[in-house]
Design an enzyme around this catalytic site. Structure first.
Site, mmCIF file in Angstrom:
data_model
loop_
_atom_site.group_PDB
_atom_site.id
_atom_site.type_symbol
_atom_site.label_atom_id
_atom_site.label_comp_id
_atom_site.label_asym_id
_atom_site.label_seq_id
_atom_site.Cartn_x
_atom_site.Cartn_y
_atom_site.Cartn_z
ATOM 1 C CG HIS A 38 34.847 -7.722 24.104
ATOM 2 N ND1 HIS A 38 35.056 -6.432 24.475
ATOM 3 C CD2 HIS A 38 35.870 -7.952 23.337
ATOM 4 C CE1 HIS A 38 36.448 -6.061 24.498
ATOM 5 N NE2 HIS A 38 36.920 -7.050 23.738
ATOM 6 C CG ASP A 97 32.779 -4.855 26.417
ATOM 7 O OD1 ASP A 97 32.605 -6.107 26.639
ATOM 8 O OD2 ASP A 97 33.579 -4.426 25.465
ATOM 9 C CB SER A 184 40.071 -6.649 24.915
ATOM 10 O OG SER A 184 39.736 -6.161 23.397
#
Length: 253
Positions: A38, A97, A184
């Site tokens: 992502h 992911d 992230s």
């Protein structure tokens, strides 16, 4: 923790003028960076817009301003490799992911990269990144770390329902001890006393937010991609000699 295996990533998009989205990553060989899929898409666009250029900064602790006028390694085109199953039918599947960035040239042979932890893990972990230090705060200028306990399948499932797959993900269950927006793509790691080294168990994926997408990091229960579930994919996409780079012994028991 002197996390010299960390990478600071800036992903650029045609639709974001003079701007970028920031993430973390890890050096897993002399040629490859591991991060979250992502981190390579602008989800504000429909369909999702894939980044055209990623700047990779290595061995940095302070990123605002970038220390020592550090110059990035630029990754473009087919060297930006999100998992092929991440966007399923145009929608993200966070069980996949995970992504790789292939550098344009080998890092020095003595460069420190992190081992990948192959067994399924249950215990305490440490997350590293430049994300927010609170839900209402801004992203951190310097690298931070936080320790938390990994949840059981039942605990994580109760928090996330169908969004959670224990085979592909893990979650943290320590209140006020969690990753947040901006972390992230960075690693969650385990310190192996026998080997006296850190190995990577997961990749920071997502966490709780309110209806307006404001972070609720103090709740805990952030979700992480389970590296051991993708060991074969990582190997197939980064370890072949013909693709450049070395094939390190990733598994660290």
């Amino acid at each position: 923790m002197a996390a010299y295996y960390m990478a600071y990533l800036k992903s650029f998009y045609p639709s974001i003028s003079n701007g970028y989205l920031a993430c973390g990553g890890t050096v897993i060989s002399n040629r490859y960076i591991l991060t979250a899929a992502h981190c390579l898409y602008n989800k504000e666009k429909t369909p999702y817009e894939k980044t055209t250029r990623v700047e990779v900064y290595l061995k940095v602790h302070t990123v605002k301003p970038m220390e020592d006028n550090r110059q990035p390694i630029v990754v473009t085109g087919s060297n930006i490799k999100p998992h092929r199953n991440y966007l399923s039918g145009g929608l993200p599947n966070y069980s996949f992911d995970i992504a790789l960035l292939k550098l344009s040239q080998d890092l020095p042979s003595n460069y420190e990269w992190i081992k990948l932890f192959k067994p399924v893990y249950q215990g305490d972990l440490t997350a590293v990144g430049w994300g927010r230090t609170s839900s209402s705060g801004s992203t951190s200028a310097t690298m931070q770390q936080v320790d938390f306990q990994v949840g059981t399948e039942e605990e994580c499932q109760n928090s996330w329902g169908y969004l959670y797959s224990h085979s592909y993900q893990l979650c943290g269950v320590t209140p006020n001890q969690s990753t947040c927006q901006g972390d992230s793509g960075g690693p969650v790691v385990h310190y192996n006393i026998d080997y006296q080294m850190y190995s990577q168990v997961g990749i920071t994926s997502f966490g709780h937010a309110d209806a307006n997408n404001n972070a609720l990091c103090e709740m805990g229960f952030a979700v992480y991609t389970r590296v051991s579930a993708h060991y074969q994919w990582i190997h197939e996409n980064s370890c072949y000699q013909a693709d450049g780079g070395l094939c390190p012994n990733w598994a660290q028991v």
